[in-house]
Scaffold this motif. Sequence first.
Motif, PDB file in Angstrom:
ATOM      1  N   HIS A 114      40.728  45.451  35.832  1.00  0.00           N
ATOM      2  CA  HIS A 114      41.390  44.164  36.048  1.00  0.00           C
ATOM      3  C   HIS A 114      41.326  43.249  34.828  1.00  0.00           C
ATOM      4  CE1 HIS A 114      40.420  45.790  40.030  1.00  0.00           C
ATOM      5  NE2 HIS A 114      41.519  45.194  40.441  1.00  0.00           N
ATOM      6  N   GLY A 136      39.126  28.793  38.532  1.00  0.00           N
ATOM      7  CA  GLY A 136      40.214  29.471  39.212  1.00  0.00           C
ATOM      8  C   GLY A 136      41.468  29.647  38.377  1.00  0.00           C
ATOM      9  N   SER A 137      41.894  28.562  37.745  1.00  0.00           N
ATOM     10  CA  SER A 137      43.220  28.527  37.142  1.00  0.00           C
ATOM     11  C   SER A 137      43.244  28.955  35.677  1.00  0.00           C
ATOM     12  CB  SER A 137      43.770  27.093  37.249  1.00  0.00           C
ATOM     13  OG  SER A 137      44.564  26.786  36.135  1.00  0.00           O
ATOM     14  N   PRO A 138      44.134  29.905  35.320  1.00  0.00           N
ATOM     15  CA  PRO A 138      44.263  30.338  33.918  1.00  0.00           C
ATOM     16  C   PRO A 138      44.555  29.170  32.971  1.00  0.00           C
ATOM     17  CG  PRO A 138      45.523  31.777  35.359  1.00  0.00           C
ATOM     18  CD  PRO A 138      45.060  30.624  36.205  1.00  0.00           C
ATOM     19  N   ASN A 139      45.467  28.282  33.360  1.00  0.00           N
ATOM     20  CA  ASN A 139      45.793  27.152  32.479  1.00  0.00           C
ATOM     21  C   ASN A 139      44.598  26.241  32.273  1.00  0.00           C
ATOM     22  OD1 ASN A 139      48.425  27.792  31.820  1.00  0.00           O
ATOM     23  ND2 ASN A 139      49.241  26.864  33.704  1.00  0.00           N
ATOM     24  N   ARG A 140      43.835  26.022  33.355  1.00  0.00           N
ATOM     25  CA  ARG A 140      42.664  25.144  33.239  1.00  0.00           C
ATOM     26  C   ARG A 140      41.626  25.768  32.307  1.00  0.00           C
ATOM     27  NH1 ARG A 140      39.540  24.998  38.036  1.00  0.00           N
ATOM     28  NH2 ARG A 140      41.489  24.923  39.206  1.00  0.00           N
ATOM     29  N   ASP A 169      47.666  40.896  34.797  1.00  0.00           N
ATOM     30  CA  ASP A 169      48.096  39.710  35.542  1.00  0.00           C
ATOM     31  C   ASP A 169      46.928  38.952  36.138  1.00  0.00           C
ATOM     32  OD1 ASP A 169      50.725  39.849  35.239  1.00  0.00           O
ATOM     33  OD2 ASP A 169      51.204  40.407  37.294  1.00  0.00           O
ATOM     34  N   TRP A 170      45.767  39.615  36.222  1.00  0.00           N
ATOM     35  CA  TRP A 170      44.757  39.114  37.133  1.00  0.00           C
ATOM     36  C   TRP A 170      43.930  37.974  36.569  1.00  0.00           C
ATOM     37  CZ3 TRP A 170      46.787  40.719  41.192  1.00  0.00           C
ATOM     38  CH2 TRP A 170      47.287  42.019  41.323  1.00  0.00           C
ATOM     39  N   TYR A 171      43.458  38.137  35.342  1.00  0.00           N
ATOM     40  CA  TYR A 171      42.542  37.145  34.774  1.00  0.00           C
ATOM     41  C   TYR A 171      42.944  36.830  33.338  1.00  0.00           C
ATOM     42  CZ  TYR A 171      39.815  39.042  38.669  1.00  0.00           C
ATOM     43  OH  TYR A 171      39.414  39.471  39.903  1.00  0.00           O
ATOM     44  N   MET A 186      41.763  32.660  43.090  1.00  0.00           N
ATOM     45  CA  MET A 186      41.267  31.917  44.255  1.00  0.00           C
ATOM     46  C   MET A 186      40.545  32.810  45.236  1.00  0.00           C
ATOM     47  SD  MET A 186      44.020  29.015  45.272  1.00  0.00           S
ATOM     48  CE  MET A 186      45.407  30.120  45.216  1.00  0.00           C
ATOM     49  N   GLY A 187      39.345  32.406  45.620  1.00  0.00           N
ATOM     50  CA  GLY A 187      38.670  33.050  46.729  1.00  0.00           C
ATOM     51  C   GLY A 187      37.612  34.060  46.327  1.00  0.00           C
ATOM     52  N   SER A 190      38.623  37.581  44.801  1.00  0.00           N
ATOM     53  CA  SER A 190      39.142  37.533  43.441  1.00  0.00           C
ATOM     54  C   SER A 190      38.006  37.303  42.435  1.00  0.00           C
ATOM     55  CB  SER A 190      40.195  36.431  43.330  1.00  0.00           C
ATOM     56  OG  SER A 190      40.848  36.495  42.088  1.00  0.00           O
ATOM     57  N   ILE A 193      35.608  40.477  42.001  1.00  0.00           N
ATOM     58  CA  ILE A 193      36.098  41.543  41.119  1.00  0.00           C
ATOM     59  C   ILE A 193      35.863  41.154  39.662  1.00  0.00           C
ATOM     60  CG2 ILE A 193      38.160  42.765  40.322  1.00  0.00           C
ATOM     61  CD1 ILE A 193      39.269  42.340  43.206  1.00  0.00           C
ATOM     62  N   LEU A 195      33.639  39.080  38.466  1.00  0.00           N
ATOM     63  CA  LEU A 195      32.206  39.058  38.140  1.00  0.00           C
ATOM     64  C   LEU A 195      31.666  40.473  37.911  1.00  0.00           C
ATOM     65  CD1 LEU A 195      30.885  36.280  40.550  1.00  0.00           C
ATOM     66  CD2 LEU A 195      31.003  36.180  38.047  1.00  0.00           C
ATOM     67  N   GLN A 366      39.987  16.919  36.657  1.00  0.00           N
ATOM     68  CA  GLN A 366      39.566  18.263  36.254  1.00  0.00           C
ATOM     69  C   GLN A 366      38.936  18.249  34.861  1.00  0.00           C
ATOM     70  OE1 GLN A 366      42.901  20.964  36.938  1.00  0.00           O
ATOM     71  NE2 GLN A 366      43.264  20.008  38.932  1.00  0.00           N
TER      72      GLN A 366
END
Lengths: 398, 398
Positions: A114, A136-140, A169-171, A186-187, A190, A193, A195, A366
Amino acid sequence: MQLGLPRLIKPLDCYFFLLLHVGTNDIAKNNLEQIIADSVVLARRIKEFGVQVVSRSSSLLKEKAQAGTIKSWKLPPVVDYSFCKFRDGFRSRNGLVHVKNPHLDSMDENVLYHLNLGSKTHNLPVMFGEFVCVGGSPNRMKAFAQLMHKELGCERDGKDLKDICAGTDWYSVYKVGPVLSISHGMGISSISIMLHELIKLLHHAKCCDVTIIRIGTSGGLGIDPGTVVITDIAVDSFFKAWFEQVILDNIVVRSTELDKDLVEELLNCNKEIHDFPTLIGYTMCTYDFYEGRLDGALCSFSNEKKLAYLRRAYDAGVRNIEMESTVFAAICGLCGLKAAVVCVALFNQLELDQIKAPHEVLVEYQRRSQHLISLFIKKRLGLYNQMELLDNAFFLNN
Amino acid sequence: MQLGLPRLIKPLDCYFFLLLHVGTNDIAKNNLEQIIADSVVLARRIKEFGVQVVSRSSSLLKEKAQAGTIKSWKLPPVVDYSFCKFRDGFRSRNGLVHVKNPHLDSMDENVLYHLNLGSKTHNLPVMFGEFVCVGGSPNRMKAFAQLMHKELGCERDGKDLKDICAGTDWYSVYKVGPVLSISHGMGISSISIMLHELIKLLHHAKCCDVTIIRIGTSGGLGIDPGTVVITDIAVDSFFKAWFEQVILDNIVVRSTELDKDLVEELLNCNKEIHDFPTLIGYTMCTYDFYEGRLDGALCSFSNEKKLAYLRRAYDAGVRNIEMESTVFAAICGLCGLKAAVVCVALFNQLELDQIKAPHEVLVEYQRRSQHLISLFIKKRLGLYNQMELLDNAFFLNN
């Protein structure tokens, strides 16, 4: 059983599998008190080894205890005892990140599917560092990497930072000096995996004394929007400080304790920033965003019932709610990473469900936790005062 | 209690909250057989209403039953009876997608936070259609949208398809004619958030007779890599056809049955494609990717133990393993969407853990389920034969 434990469990084992002495036969012929009494004696013995405990039996005890007592959330001692000091039990002596999987050594190559990385295809030891920040967020997390790029005084513009894991696509993964900035989606599933692959990666990269911090967003509980919550302990929807991990068809209870020293260190950092409120509190981790709210596609409870539950959570010490902290604390704890969770509250769930603050306000919220963590990293690297001196020197010379 | 049910539950209620008659007092004074007998009588009565059942009591019974019988996974009847025909109970008569949340009507605006859409800011009724296809990866769902763009003979190049939800990191949404193609990320939490917002969106958009299909990837169980599995029933790690939804501090058991007619229709579509194997089987939904495998950062079981578990899963009817199907089936079922899960198996978990097939092979595997679904949609739209005629006409005239 107790006498047999030392033969079952060797001091140098770094993972364990143990069946509690609460089998079907006992249930049939013993009463709850006797079962608990036996289990407590056994649990005391087990505790000395620092072991994970398979919890189906103890969850049965939990159910029986809930049924047998008015204080329906008071668990029998065996469940409390089943919490061992994972970090004492598992942390590696030399500060290296250790995986707890004997099978990995026998693998020719370790593909981090992944993350789109591999132990053969990439030179992992030169790629990774001492601080890992996840969110969580790629942009952040790209924004955080760019912030660190600026704060650490790196050359060139941070805008051209490359995603190390582009192609999946994942991380998203960004590296700035000793800092890794990684998105986890999120969650619980997700982040779990990510970690597993991150920890294998840090292991192959021979990283030492890694500090990992989840920089997230959350719903606040009885606190002002924009407040940054440093997680004391991550709890589940029943306010219990554990994560129930399904492994094959067993349920394993894992501790969700976080590093107390790190929590204090982060709070002290905040004392040098006076522009937003920060506090230490319990963080509740849920499996979803909508099922406990009034604004999902499905809702079968009243606002009063929801508020009564949230007030119980507040009384139990919960100050914010998100969706990753328990599994994050559990996995990092087991692998000897010093872990912290620092989430800003976007709204106060005791007042409203829907996030209605303007986009720019949410973005500013944020930035708060990112700002706190960047200060923490600079202080750890001994750069904080240097930067100040440089700034002053620059100021004086101009 | 049984006599009181009709007063508690009105035929037109579209959501229910019901406490099973297995309270703490009964546990104290009755034996398992008596409790189950009482519960079965009550459950038969409940079943007539088509109700969700709060399962903490029945999970206690489950634990007791597991403890009280050698066949430790044989559940007492009450748990089986607690499965009601959600769709019969809940499906709207007029084919409209119904939300089951009375609070939404009182909301001034409905912000779909993670989709970056709102019932006030967007004209939802003109935006959405009759087919919804979801999958984990944004790139894969964009590729599917481009495939549909080509297959439906849309004008212009599909390359310029816009992500309707650009501006959020969480999900990508593409629309091609009556087809929505949406990414949901990885795991139960991530897809659950998307489904709640999607269903509210379809509700506001007044969509009718919506068919929703998850087009995913999975680990195969005793089947060749590249085999497409159409899910018969989604089951959890204990091979049970339910999803345990935590709502506040209650655990609600939801059915994970999928639409049988849709499964047959999809299998029939496959009969017109002869270039890859497709079968109907159970799909097991797990909460993570690594904890049941040998190649995670943590592993406390042997390969033999893992294979024994996977063989039990195979014997129970499981043919592939992924991380979203149970909650997908549960939420879609409750809201009256005809739902299917169609996942290609990337590898056979009875043979190896790590995904080692070359990238281009994996991409070709993923195209298989997309190809099947595009054929299904074209047939539903009556375009399949038309296209053939056009192709033939084109062939004859050139």
